[in-house]
Scaffold this motif. Structure first.
Motif, PDB file in Angstrom:
ATOM      1  N   ASN A 128      73.938  73.277 -53.859  1.00  0.00           N
ATOM      2  CA  ASN A 128      72.745  72.994 -54.661  1.00  0.00           C
ATOM      3  C   ASN A 128      73.069  72.483 -56.072  1.00  0.00           C
ATOM      4  OD1 ASN A 128      71.003  73.872 -52.566  1.00  0.00           O
ATOM      5  ND2 ASN A 128      71.268  76.001 -53.231  1.00  0.00           N
ATOM      6  N   PRO A 129      73.804  71.406 -56.175  1.00  0.00           N
ATOM      7  CA  PRO A 129      74.127  70.880 -57.503  1.00  0.00           C
ATOM      8  C   PRO A 129      72.884  70.388 -58.230  1.00  0.00           C
ATOM      9  CG  PRO A 129      74.708  69.284 -55.820  1.00  0.00           C
ATOM     10  CD  PRO A 129      74.350  70.543 -55.095  1.00  0.00           C
ATOM     11  N   HIS A 130      72.928  70.482 -59.557  1.00  0.00           N
ATOM     12  CA  HIS A 130      71.853  69.918 -60.369  1.00  0.00           C
ATOM     13  C   HIS A 130      72.022  68.399 -60.407  1.00  0.00           C
ATOM     14  CE1 HIS A 130      72.394  74.029 -62.137  1.00  0.00           C
ATOM     15  NE2 HIS A 130      71.075  74.026 -62.014  1.00  0.00           N
ATOM     16  N   ILE A 131      70.974  67.676 -60.115  1.00  0.00           N
ATOM     17  CA  ILE A 131      70.981  66.217 -60.214  1.00  0.00           C
ATOM     18  C   ILE A 131      69.722  65.822 -60.974  1.00  0.00           C
ATOM     19  CG2 ILE A 131      71.027  64.023 -58.968  1.00  0.00           C
ATOM     20  CD1 ILE A 131      72.221  65.549 -56.577  1.00  0.00           C
ATOM     21  N   LYS A 132      69.898  65.342 -62.173  1.00  0.00           N
ATOM     22  CA  LYS A 132      68.751  65.036 -63.024  1.00  0.00           C
ATOM     23  C   LYS A 132      68.023  63.787 -62.551  1.00  0.00           C
ATOM     24  CE  LYS A 132      70.665  67.138 -67.200  1.00  0.00           C
ATOM     25  NZ  LYS A 132      71.170  66.896 -68.571  1.00  0.00           N
ATOM     26  N   SER A 133      66.741  63.747 -62.819  1.00  0.00           N
ATOM     27  CA  SER A 133      65.950  62.559 -62.518  1.00  0.00           C
ATOM     28  C   SER A 133      66.102  61.542 -63.643  1.00  0.00           C
ATOM     29  CB  SER A 133      64.478  62.926 -62.369  1.00  0.00           C
ATOM     30  OG  SER A 133      63.931  63.307 -63.632  1.00  0.00           O
ATOM     31  N   TYR A 134      65.763  60.310 -63.338  1.00  0.00           N
ATOM     32  CA  TYR A 134      65.789  59.241 -64.334  1.00  0.00           C
ATOM     33  C   TYR A 134      64.884  59.594 -65.512  1.00  0.00           C
ATOM     34  CZ  TYR A 134      65.220  54.501 -66.268  1.00  0.00           C
ATOM     35  OH  TYR A 134      65.178  53.396 -67.093  1.00  0.00           O
ATOM     36  N   GLU A 135      63.718  60.129 -65.228  1.00  0.00           N
ATOM     37  CA  GLU A 135      62.779  60.457 -66.287  1.00  0.00           C
ATOM     38  C   GLU A 135      63.296  61.588 -67.171  1.00  0.00           C
ATOM     39  OE1 GLU A 135      60.087  58.853 -67.282  1.00  0.00           O
ATOM     40  OE2 GLU A 135      60.559  57.335 -65.754  1.00  0.00           O
ATOM     41  N   GLN A 136      63.958  62.572 -66.567  1.00  0.00           N
ATOM     42  CA  GLN A 136      64.523  63.658 -67.368  1.00  0.00           C
ATOM     43  C   GLN A 136      65.605  63.128 -68.296  1.00  0.00           C
ATOM     44  OE1 GLN A 136      66.125  66.999 -65.176  1.00  0.00           O
ATOM     45  NE2 GLN A 136      66.959  67.971 -66.999  1.00  0.00           N
ATOM     46  N   ASN A 183      74.418  52.353 -63.926  1.00  0.00           N
ATOM     47  CA  ASN A 183      74.172  51.188 -64.778  1.00  0.00           C
ATOM     48  C   ASN A 183      72.746  51.175 -65.318  1.00  0.00           C
ATOM     49  OD1 ASN A 183      76.712  50.023 -64.795  1.00  0.00           O
ATOM     50  ND2 ASN A 183      76.323  48.750 -62.999  1.00  0.00           N
ATOM     51  N   SER A 184      71.813  51.713 -64.538  1.00  0.00           N
ATOM     52  CA  SER A 184      70.430  51.811 -65.012  1.00  0.00           C
ATOM     53  C   SER A 184      70.345  52.702 -66.249  1.00  0.00           C
ATOM     54  CB  SER A 184      69.517  52.371 -63.911  1.00  0.00           C
ATOM     55  OG  SER A 184      69.597  51.621 -62.719  1.00  0.00           O
ATOM     56  N   LEU A 185      71.129  53.769 -66.259  1.00  0.00           N
ATOM     57  CA  LEU A 185      71.132  54.676 -67.407  1.00  0.00           C
ATOM     58  C   LEU A 185      71.795  54.030 -68.611  1.00  0.00           C
ATOM     59  CD1 LEU A 185      72.053  58.059 -65.662  1.00  0.00           C
ATOM     60  CD2 LEU A 185      69.781  57.102 -66.136  1.00  0.00           C
ATOM     61  N   ILE A 186      72.832  53.262 -68.372  1.00  0.00           N
ATOM     62  CA  ILE A 186      73.498  52.567 -69.469  1.00  0.00           C
ATOM     63  C   ILE A 186      72.534  51.577 -70.129  1.00  0.00           C
ATOM     64  CG2 ILE A 186      75.340  50.911 -70.016  1.00  0.00           C
ATOM     65  CD1 ILE A 186      76.961  52.327 -67.736  1.00  0.00           C
ATOM     66  N   ARG A 198      84.113  49.111 -60.150  1.00  0.00           N
ATOM     67  CA  ARG A 198      83.991  47.712 -60.535  1.00  0.00           C
ATOM     68  C   ARG A 198      82.502  47.368 -60.726  1.00  0.00           C
ATOM     69  NH1 ARG A 198      87.362  43.126 -59.856  1.00  0.00           N
ATOM     70  NH2 ARG A 198      86.213  41.158 -59.868  1.00  0.00           N
ATOM     71  N   GLY A 199      82.193  46.639 -61.749  1.00  0.00           N
ATOM     72  CA  GLY A 199      80.809  46.285 -62.033  1.00  0.00           C
ATOM     73  C   GLY A 199      80.135  47.223 -63.004  1.00  0.00           C
ATOM     74  N   SER A 200      80.860  48.223 -63.506  1.00  0.00           N
ATOM     75  CA  SER A 200      80.266  49.131 -64.474  1.00  0.00           C
ATOM     76  C   SER A 200      79.908  48.374 -65.751  1.00  0.00           C
ATOM     77  CB  SER A 200      81.230  50.274 -64.816  1.00  0.00           C
ATOM     78  OG  SER A 200      80.708  51.063 -65.878  1.00  0.00           O
ATOM     79  N   GLU A 201      78.722  48.665 -66.278  1.00  0.00           N
ATOM     80  CA  GLU A 201      78.253  48.032 -67.502  1.00  0.00           C
ATOM     81  C   GLU A 201      78.527  48.884 -68.737  1.00  0.00           C
ATOM     82  OE1 GLU A 201      74.168  46.840 -67.010  1.00  0.00           O
ATOM     83  OE2 GLU A 201      74.545  46.070 -64.980  1.00  0.00           O
ATOM     84  N   ALA A 202      79.294  49.945 -68.569  1.00  0.00           N
ATOM     85  CA  ALA A 202      79.639  50.793 -69.710  1.00  0.00           C
ATOM     86  C   ALA A 202      80.466  50.011 -70.717  1.00  0.00           C
ATOM     87  CB  ALA A 202      80.418  52.017 -69.236  1.00  0.00           C
TER      88      ALA A 202
END
Length: 298
Positions: free
Chosen positions: A47-55, A89-92, A114-118
């Motif tokens: 049961n890992p914590h996985i945050k939502s985009y909105e959070q 990448n959406s979070l970045i 590969r493809g990371s926008e960081a």
């Protein structure tokens, strides 16, 4: 360019006016991971914590409001994060829209990135070959090397956490980072003895010897991110004032900490996070540390 103007003003307010506002946010977006490392106290198998985009959006806005302008996405393994069609990448991109100057990710490099926008990527490397695999799992080192080579990212650095099982690999790991054309620099930290991991802590004398080795390698030109002034402080972590408020932390379960979790756990006197030495040296106006900080952030 924005950081060029922001950083001197932030430093003036902090050192002269005593205004303590975080400069960086360490945001744990999940404690889901694809490894189970010996030293880890974050990973949750069930049961890992996985945050939502909105959070995460709300937490980014909160941190930006505190004054933070640099964001580090961590886990668990942050590259595993998904929320519908949103990925890391959406979070970045979101962090840039909010106003953060740069976004960093910290990854175990088990999966291709590969493809990371960081703006920059930190890869956890706990020694060469069998040393790394002893801590993280068989075959993990080879996959890490392959994924670093194939990432085609201009700003990849590695971070080594030195402990009682891998300290013999410090010198060769520094040399590997210096000779690998895909790696910009290496940062070295020491194990923090969170409950259940105390056996990985180096004794004081051995820690001092390793720090002397790191300083020698830095002085011969190896791309070590740590400053000499900061490293010298890390020989005796109980002897200097910590400035860990420079980073605020938001954990995977949503808890918001104004400083490192090590303070709450009572680990400051045995702290292994070299950033504590770096920040103390910056506030003491050590030129080599100030230069290292500018190189990292600008």
């Amino acid at each position: 360019m924005k950081s060029f103007f922001y950083l001197p003003l932030w430093f003036f307010k902090a050192r002269i006016l005593g205004i303590k506002r975080p400069l960086q946010t360490v945001l744990f977006i999940s404690d889901k991971c694809n490894l189970s490392c010996r030293h880890c106290t974050v990973y949750r198998a069930v049961n890992p914590h996985i945050k939502s985009y909105e959070q995460i959006k709300e937490e980014l806005a909160y941190s930006y409001g505190l004054g933070s302008r640099f964001i580090d996405f961590e886990g668990g393994e942050p590259t595993l994060w998904r929320d519908g069609d949103k990925d890391l990448n959406s979070l970045i991109r979101l962090s840039k829209e909010i106003g953060f100057f740069s976004a960093t990710i910290t990854t175990n490099a088990l999966m291709p990135f590969r493809g990371s926008e960081a703006d920059s990527i930190w890869v956890s490397l706990d020694g060469l070959g069998p040393y790394h695999d002893d801590i993280r799992g068989k075959g993990v080192f080879d996959r890490l090397v392959k994924n670093i080579e194939e990432a085609n990212h201009p700003r990849i650095s590695v971070n080594m956490v030195v402990n009682s099982r891998n300290y013999l690999s410090v010198e060769e790991t520094i040399e590997f980072a210096g000779s690998n054309p895909h790696i910009n620099a290496i940062s070295l930290n020491f194990h923090n003895p969170y409950p259940g991991t105390e056996e990985l802590l180096l004794d004081r004398k051995l820690r001092e010897e390793i720090i002397d080795l790191i300083i020698r390698k830095k002085k011969t030109g190896y791309p070590i991110m740590n400053s000499v002034s900061g490293l010298r402080l890390m020989k005796h972590p109980a002897s200097f004032k910590k400035e860990c408020w420079v980073s605020n932390f938001i954990l995977s379960d949503g808890r918001r900490l104004p400083e490192c979790a090590g303070k709450t756990a009572g680990l400051c006197d045995s702290c292994g996070l070299s950033m504590s030495g770096e920040m103390r040296s910056i506030f003491s106006l050590k030129p080599d540390t100030v230069f290292a900080g500018m190189k990292l952030r600008m």
